[in-house]
Design an enzyme around this catalytic site. Structure first.
Site, PDB file in Angstrom:
ATOM      1  N   GLY A  18      34.296  34.818  40.540  1.00 56.84           N
ATOM      2  CA  GLY A  18      35.691  35.320  40.557  1.00 56.84           C
ATOM      3  C   GLY A  18      36.326  35.675  39.410  1.00 56.84           C
ATOM      4  N   SER A  19      35.579  35.950  38.440  1.00 61.60           N
ATOM      5  CA  SER A  19      36.119  36.387  37.267  1.00 61.60           C
ATOM      6  C   SER A  19      37.034  37.698  37.267  1.00 61.60           C
ATOM      7  CB  SER A  19      35.334  36.593  35.991  1.00 61.60           C
ATOM      8  OG  SER A  19      34.505  37.653  36.162  1.00 61.60           O
ATOM      9  N   ASN A  20      36.579  38.351  38.307  1.00 64.21           N
ATOM     10  CA  ASN A  20      37.450  39.818  38.346  1.00 64.21           C
ATOM     11  C   ASN A  20      38.634  39.264  39.365  1.00 64.21           C
ATOM     12  OD1 ASN A  20      36.191  42.400  37.763  1.00 64.21           O
ATOM     13  ND2 ASN A  20      34.536  41.331  38.362  1.00 64.21           N
ATOM     14  N   MET A  98      29.250  40.074  48.423  1.00 63.85           N
ATOM     15  CA  MET A  98      27.938  40.632  48.211  1.00 63.85           C
ATOM     16  C   MET A  98      27.590  40.778  49.767  1.00 63.85           C
ATOM     17  SD  MET A  98      27.652  40.757  45.148  1.00 63.85           S
ATOM     18  CE  MET A  98      26.427  40.798  44.115  1.00 63.85           C
ATOM     19  N   ARG A  99      28.597  41.473  50.479  1.00 69.32           N
ATOM     20  CA  ARG A  99      27.954  41.939  51.939  1.00 69.32           C
ATOM     21  C   ARG A  99      28.545  43.268  52.009  1.00 69.32           C
ATOM     22  NH1 ARG A  99      26.900  38.032  55.665  1.00 69.32           N
ATOM     23  NH2 ARG A  99      26.882  36.012  54.801  1.00 69.32           N
ATOM     24  N   HIS A 117      32.184  47.761  41.038  1.00 71.84           N
ATOM     25  CA  HIS A 117      30.681  47.780  40.887  1.00 71.84           C
ATOM     26  C   HIS A 117      30.319  47.674  39.508  1.00 71.84           C
ATOM     27  CE1 HIS A 117      26.580  48.475  42.217  1.00 71.84           C
ATOM     28  NE2 HIS A 117      26.400  49.436  41.487  1.00 71.84           N
ATOM     29  N   ASP A 153      28.022  51.271  48.052  1.00 70.22           N
ATOM     30  CA  ASP A 153      28.614  51.938  46.962  1.00 70.22           C
ATOM     31  C   ASP A 153      28.605  53.432  46.694  1.00 70.22           C
ATOM     32  OD1 ASP A 153      28.479  49.183  46.183  1.00 70.22           O
ATOM     33  OD2 ASP A 153      26.400  49.278  45.431  1.00 70.22           O
TER      34      ASP A 153
HETATM   35  C1  GAR Z   1      30.593  41.423  39.229  1.00 68.62           C
HETATM   36  O1  GAR Z   1      29.859  41.949  38.128  1.00 68.62           O
HETATM   37  C2  GAR Z   1      30.725  42.575  40.393  1.00 68.62           C
HETATM   38  O2  GAR Z   1      30.866  44.108  39.487  1.00 68.62           O
HETATM   39  C3  GAR Z   1      29.512  42.421  40.874  1.00 68.62           C
HETATM   40  O3  GAR Z   1      29.365  40.949  41.067  1.00 68.62           O
HETATM   41  C4  GAR Z   1      30.098  40.433  39.792  1.00 68.62           C
HETATM   42  C5  GAR Z   1      31.196  39.247  40.572  1.00 68.62           C
HETATM   43  O4  GAR Z   1      31.472  38.627  39.169  1.00 68.62           O
HETATM   44  N1  GAR Z   1      29.446  43.043  42.275  1.00 68.62           N
HETATM   45  C6  GAR Z   1      28.412  43.723  42.707  1.00 68.62           C
HETATM   46  O5  GAR Z   1      27.172  43.486  42.194  1.00 68.62           O
HETATM   47  C7  GAR Z   1      28.590  44.180  44.071  1.00 68.62           C
HETATM   48  N2  GAR Z   1      27.513  45.106  44.330  1.00 68.62           N
HETATM   49  P1  GAR Z   1      32.852  37.758  39.508  1.00 68.62           P
HETATM   50  O6  GAR Z   1      32.706  36.833  40.568  1.00 68.62           O
HETATM   51  O7  GAR Z   1      33.031  36.830  38.140  1.00 68.62           O
HETATM   52  O8  GAR Z   1      33.807  38.601  39.584  1.00 68.62           O
END
Ligand code: GAR
Length: 211
Positions: A18-20, A98-99, A117, A153
């Site tokens: 969940g850093s995003n 991731m779905r 992405h 994507d």
């Molecule tokens: C991120 O790097 C995001 O771009 C990637 O998962 C990570 C989640 O990080 N998403 C994918 O690969 C989707 N195809 P986070 O949980 O720290 O936000």
């Protein structure tokens, strides 16, 4: 000029750290993203993204994606829809979810689902894109925020940020530098959405000038 529009009611879906999501909260706190997080939903009961939400007093739900592993369909999709609607979400941000989404959710939120992405699409779609870039020998990779359509994507691109691949990069170091850029790109794209500045023309997204 002060933005007088309602704050965007954002639902955030994530499967992991969940850093995003944190970057969204930080941008809201700084006043650079005019939004409120209506709820966070995860398909992983132990995901730290849920803990981050709880700590902020934001409704946090674990909603299972079973019996499927990589897509959201059937009963599980219906449960996500009910949760999103119960919280009055306007927009859905996929932040490490991731779905693959299916038409039930895509149609209900048509043009209102954004995904972050970890590559410069259309290069390296799918999983572990930073590793794909490294294995391929790419010299530049990055991140992309795009609108979600029925492909993997493939939707129209809103924002991209480039990241050089360094000689001594490992998957972990490269992913960490891509994530720094993700944390800028995702709030930026959401703010463009909040300001009503995103216009989709075929595959292309035109960013209208700020009014
Ligand atoms: C991120 O790097 C995001 O771009 C990637 O998962 C990570 C989640 O990080 N998403 C994918 O690969 C989707 N195809 P986070 O949980 O720290 O936000």
């Amino acid at each position: 000029m002060t933005d007088t529009r309602h704050p965007l009611r954002l639902a955030v879906l994530g499967s992991g750290n969940g850093s995003n999501f944190q970057s969204i909260l930080d941008a809201i706190d700084r006043g650079t993203l005019h939004a409120q997080v209506a709820c966070v939903i995860s398909d992983n009961a132990d995901a730290y993204i849920l803990e981050r939400a709880r700590r902020r007093g934001i409704p946090a739900h674990h909603v299972s994606g079973a019996p499927f592993k990589t897509k959201l369909e059937g009963e599980a999709e219906a449960a996500y829809l009910r949760t999103l609607q119960a919280h009055g979400a306007d927009v859905v941000a996929l932040a490490g979810f991731m779905r693959i989404l299916k038409p039930g959710l895509l149609d209900a939120f048509a043009g209102r689902i954004l995904n972050i992405h970890p590559a410069l699409l259309p290069a390296f779609p799918g999983a572990e894109s930073w590793k794909q870039a490294l294995d391929h020998g790419a010299k530049i990779t990055g991140c992309t925020v795009h609108l979600v359509d029925a492909g993997t994507d493939t939707g129209p691109i809103i924002v991209q940020r480039a990241v050089p691949v360094l000689e001594d990069d490992t998957p972990a170091t490269l992913h960490a530098r891509i994530q720094e850029q993700e944390h800028v790109a995702l709030p930026e794209a959401l703010q463009l959405f909040a300001e009503g500045r995103i216009e989709v023309i075929g595959r292309r997204v035109r960013i209208r000038k700020a009014s």
